[in-house]
Enzyme design. Sequence first.
Site, PDB file in Angstrom:
ATOM      1  CE  LYS A 202      19.466  -1.336  -1.435  1.00 49.24           C
ATOM      2  NZ  LYS A 202      19.402  -1.236   0.034  1.00 49.24           N
ATOM      3  CB  CYS A 272      34.754   4.384   5.496  1.00 51.98           C
ATOM      4  SG  CYS A 272      34.671   6.058   4.828  1.00 51.98           S
ATOM      5  CB  CYS A 279      40.760   8.658   9.466  1.00 49.92           C
ATOM      6  SG  CYS A 279      39.220   9.243   8.702  1.00 49.92           S
ATOM      7  CB  CYS A 282      41.498   4.113   6.976  1.00 49.83           C
ATOM      8  SG  CYS A 282      41.110   3.956   5.213  1.00 49.83           S
ATOM      9  CB  CYS A 289      41.095   9.007   1.838  1.00 50.82           C
ATOM     10  SG  CYS A 289      39.453   9.599   2.316  1.00 50.82           S
TER      11      CYS A 289
END
Length: 357
Positions: A202, A272, A279, A282, A289
Amino acid sequence: MSQLTPLISGPPRKDTKKSSSAATLVKAEDVATTSVDTLAERFKPKRVTSPRKPKIIPTALETPHPAPPRWQETYDTIKRMRSRIVAPVDTMGCDRAQLKEADPRNQRFSTLISLMLSSQTKDEVTDAAVAKLREAVGGTLSVDAILQADESVISEAICKVGFWRRKTQYIKQAAQKLHDEFGSDVPKTVDELCSLPGVGPKMAFLALQVAWKLNAGIGVDVHVHRITNRLGWHKPPTKTPEETRLNLQSWLPLELHPEINHLLVGFGQTICAPVGPKCDQCELSDGLCPSVRTVTKASSSRSRSKKVTTSASDPDTGAGPKIEVELEEEEHKIAVKTTRRTPPEQVELVKMEDTSP
């Protein structure tokens, strides 16, 4: 001259000459045997160990993962939401560390240091640690400055980040390796970067993107790993960030590889979240989702009386009637229950019980 007292006393030995001769033979055999073993060991060819080869980081799957349905719509929706949000990664991410340096090599090195400190650490803490470390080593983050600094100085500067003791050692060792093998500069390949102590895939991919503007792959951290699995983009779900990276790289368009980490990290920091995702705020909760959590609210109120006693008296005499006023107050209770919706259309309805006594 004083006589030496024998350490072991006992009856006189029989046939002393014979015993002495036998002992001499035994000792000679021991010496001969030891000499042969020693010589054999001395002239035994030594095993030559080759230098440790850096671990090769895989770049592609043998069988590409199919692109998830409606991924483009989901991606664009996240991008639209992120355009209205300022997340910690936007102001304190690894790409900000280079802005305090003038020399290009120091810019690249400060980016690498920021990434090494960021593991298991929030951006706010990492940003502060980078600034403190820069000040502690003389105002410039360079390979030479780190090599000249004492470990205690580095530890004091970065002691707020996670695993700071281990990272202190990694930073010193990485700086030494950069000095000895890479001309005190950040290398330009993933495998070379991953050969540095404390640097994983990463960090390597993000370092290349930020420091060298090279698009070699996707930097997948816990946010990218968590969110793409919540979106159902991996079949079956991936268990490690490396699995997630290889899946994403197999279908996500190449031009999106450099930006997806920054996009999803900010989304994960603000909406998130790992625990208690928002939620209800969102836009993906409307069918995009499969992991959306439905929040149902039910309110109930009850009244209670409260008596307040006061007096209306004459200001001169202090005499007057006593007045009791009854005030009514309302108490509101909110009952909240979250459920996970099964993808993609089925919604679980929750019947809330009355919270009144």
